[in-house]
Design a protein around this motif. Structure first.
Motif, PDB file in Angstrom:
ATOM      1  N   UNK A 133      14.506 -49.081  89.771  1.00 23.21           N
ATOM      2  CA  UNK A 133      14.961 -48.096  88.814  1.00 23.21           C
ATOM      3  C   UNK A 133      14.837 -46.663  89.396  1.00 23.21           C
ATOM      4  N   UNK A 134      13.947 -46.064  89.803  1.00 23.57           N
ATOM      5  CA  UNK A 134      13.811 -44.899  90.593  1.00 23.57           C
ATOM      6  C   UNK A 134      14.909 -44.756  91.740  1.00 23.57           C
ATOM      7  N   UNK A 135      15.001 -45.716  92.589  1.00 21.60           N
ATOM      8  CA  UNK A 135      15.835 -45.509  93.961  1.00 21.60           C
ATOM      9  C   UNK A 135      17.331 -45.677  93.348  1.00 21.60           C
ATOM     10  N   UNK A 136      17.600 -46.349  92.221  1.00 17.01           N
ATOM     11  CA  UNK A 136      18.904 -46.506  91.894  1.00 17.01           C
ATOM     12  C   UNK A 136      19.644 -45.239  91.421  1.00 17.01           C
ATOM     13  N   UNK A 137      18.923 -44.107  91.033  1.00 14.18           N
ATOM     14  CA  UNK A 137      19.502 -42.843  90.925  1.00 14.18           C
ATOM     15  C   UNK A 137      19.319 -42.032  92.169  1.00 14.18           C
ATOM     16  N   UNK A 138      19.257 -42.439  93.232  1.00 20.46           N
ATOM     17  CA  UNK A 138      19.438 -41.526  94.518  1.00 20.46           C
ATOM     18  C   UNK A 138      20.307 -42.345  95.459  1.00 20.46           C
ATOM     19  N   UNK A 139      20.465 -41.620  96.816  1.00 22.22           N
ATOM     20  CA  UNK A 139      21.316 -42.352  97.570  1.00 22.22           C
ATOM     21  C   UNK A 139      20.488 -42.768  98.997  1.00 22.22           C
ATOM     22  N   UNK A 140      19.523 -43.004  98.587  1.00 19.82           N
ATOM     23  CA  UNK A 140      18.242 -43.764  99.384  1.00 19.82           C
ATOM     24  C   UNK A 140      18.779 -45.286  99.678  1.00 19.82           C
ATOM     25  N   UNK A 141      18.598 -45.818 100.906  1.00 22.84           N
ATOM     26  CA  UNK A 141      19.024 -47.021 101.021  1.00 22.84           C
ATOM     27  C   UNK A 141      17.664 -47.901 100.984  1.00 22.84           C
ATOM     28  N   UNK A 142      17.523 -48.411  99.509  1.00 21.14           N
ATOM     29  CA  UNK A 142      16.373 -49.144  99.299  1.00 21.14           C
ATOM     30  C   UNK A 142      16.877 -50.305  98.449  1.00 21.14           C
ATOM     31  N   UNK A 143      16.324 -51.465  98.624  1.00 22.09           N
ATOM     32  CA  UNK A 143      16.506 -52.863  97.848  1.00 22.09           C
ATOM     33  C   UNK A 143      15.231 -53.527  97.623  1.00 22.09           C
ATOM     34  N   UNK A 144      15.188 -54.135  96.673  1.00 26.68           N
ATOM     35  CA  UNK A 144      14.144 -54.792  96.351  1.00 26.68           C
ATOM     36  C   UNK A 144      14.053 -56.104  96.988  1.00 26.68           C
ATOM     37  N   UNK A 145      12.848 -56.598  97.455  1.00 26.74           N
ATOM     38  CA  UNK A 145      12.557 -57.820  98.232  1.00 26.74           C
ATOM     39  C   UNK A 145      12.209 -58.739  97.249  1.00 26.74           C
ATOM     40  N   UNK A 146      13.249 -59.827  97.039  1.00 19.99           N
ATOM     41  CA  UNK A 146      13.041 -60.788  96.093  1.00 19.99           C
ATOM     42  C   UNK A 146      12.357 -62.096  96.524  1.00 19.99           C
ATOM     43  N   UNK A 147      11.387 -62.704  95.689  1.00 20.30           N
ATOM     44  CA  UNK A 147      11.050 -63.916  96.162  1.00 20.30           C
ATOM     45  C   UNK A 147      12.053 -65.068  96.166  1.00 20.30           C
ATOM     46  N   UNK A 148      12.042 -66.054  97.107  1.00 20.03           N
ATOM     47  CA  UNK A 148      13.002 -66.965  97.305  1.00 20.03           C
ATOM     48  C   UNK A 148      13.576 -67.537  95.971  1.00 20.03           C
ATOM     49  N   UNK A 149      12.701 -68.149  94.938  1.00 16.82           N
ATOM     50  CA  UNK A 149      13.326 -68.278  93.693  1.00 16.82           C
ATOM     51  C   UNK A 149      14.055 -67.376  93.259  1.00 16.82           C
ATOM     52  N   UNK A 150      13.536 -66.318  93.085  1.00 14.22           N
ATOM     53  CA  UNK A 150      13.971 -64.901  92.420  1.00 14.22           C
ATOM     54  C   UNK A 150      15.637 -65.113  93.013  1.00 14.22           C
ATOM     55  N   UNK A 151      15.790 -64.635  94.316  1.00 12.34           N
ATOM     56  CA  UNK A 151      16.828 -64.646  94.934  1.00 12.34           C
ATOM     57  C   UNK A 151      17.909 -65.775  94.763  1.00 12.34           C
ATOM     58  N   UNK A 152      17.476 -67.071  94.847  1.00 19.18           N
ATOM     59  CA  UNK A 152      18.340 -68.190  94.741  1.00 19.18           C
ATOM     60  C   UNK A 152      18.823 -68.449  93.399  1.00 19.18           C
TER      61      UNK A 152
END
Length: 90
Positions: free
Chosen positions: A32-51
């Motif tokens: 949520x914090x990084x969503x308001x910035x222009x920083x290149x940040x993406x959460x690392x999802x567990x396999x089950x979350x991502x799939x």
């Protein structure tokens, strides 16, 4: 101290500082914090979350396709990644 050992010590200090900072909040809070910035940040999802959540960009790339030979993920079509990667490097 040699320049190399000083560099190593600084790297360890930086690693500790970043670890302390990033473990101070939950992943979703950082997202949520990084969503308001222009920083290149993406959460690392567990396999089950991502799939299971299948973000549209990953679904389009068929990044999480199951097959009888490989119940986990397989490389997307056209990828040069091996279909059955070996154990993780240590």
């Amino acid at each position: 101290m040699t320049p190399q050992s000083e560099d190593s010590a600084q790297r360890q200090e930086l690693r500790l500082a970043l670890t302390t900072a990033f473990t101070s909040r939950a992943r979703d809070e950082w997202t949520e914090r990084f969503a308001a910035t222009d920083a290149c940040a993406t959460p690392v999802l567990a396999y089950d979350e991502a799939s299971h959540t299948r973000p549209p960009r990953l679904a389009q790339r068929e990044a999480f396709t199951r097959s009888p030979e490989s119940p986990n993920r397989r490389p997307r079509p056209g990828s040069r990644a091996p279909a059955h990667p070996g154990p993780p490097a240590r």
